[in-house]
Design an enzyme around this catalytic site. Structure first.
Site: not given
Length: 195
Positions: A77, A175, A177
């Site tokens: 990001c 992202h 994650e």
């Protein structure tokens, strides 16, 4: 395998750490130069505003360290955006790793872009076993235009770089994650697969 998540006060580092734990690895959170240099893999996160995040990197000397790292580095990001030449956000000079300037989305689309979007034109081992048009999770108002270092693209009003790569440096605008099993696979590819 030593994985270091750079902790410079501008990242959502716990969610990345938990995602790595789910893959069976432990990650160290650190801003210590020697610790970062000794890592096998490095993750450079970022959440917030570009100029203040860059100021934190300069204050700790990490702005000099990161571009000279030789092991695989994954910017996420804002981390990816700071690895670019510059950003319109706060008129910020970046780390200059990727030869592209980050710009703001036009007023024709709602900003920030928040939510799920597709990735396409996948061109790197980072996306091994990932299908075209898989969905990933994004939150951003600025983007890196398509360039020679683009390894994945997404579309929001225009096509832009969803991921970049140059030498040992990789970056994702999204992202991983927070991108469910697709993001987990991308993190796994980075940890296990990048040379």
């Amino acid at each position: 395998m030593k994985i270091v998540i750079i902790n410079y006060g501008a990242g959502n580092i716990q969610s990345i750490k938990f995602a790595i734990q789910r893959l069976g690895y432990e990650a160290v959170l650190s801003h210590d130069v020697a610790e970062i240099q000794s890592a096998d893999k490095i993750i450079f996160p970022g959440v917030g505003e570009a100029s203040s995040a860059m100021a934190k990197l300069r204050a700790s000397g990490l702005d000099k360290l990161i571009p000279n790292l030789k092991q695989p580095v994954l910017g996420i990001c804002l981390g990816m955006q700071l690895m670019c030449h510059s950003s319109e956000e706060g008129n910020t000079k970046g780390l200059g790793i990727f030869d592209v300037d980050v710009v703001k989305f036009s007023n024709e689309v709602k900003v920030p872009q928040i939510g799920w979007n597709q990735i396409a034109n996948l061109k790197s081992g980072l996306f091994k076993d990932i299908e075209e048009k898989e969905h990933i999770y994004l939150v951003h108002s600025f983007y890196a235009p398509l360039c020679s270092e683009t390894i994945a693209e997404s579309e929001y009003g225009i096509k832009y770089s969803a991921a970049l790569a140059k030498d040992n440096f990789y970056g994702t605008q999204f992202h991983p994650e927070k991108s469910s099993s697709v993001g987990e696979k991308i993190l796994e590819n980075f940890i296990r697969g990048m040379p």
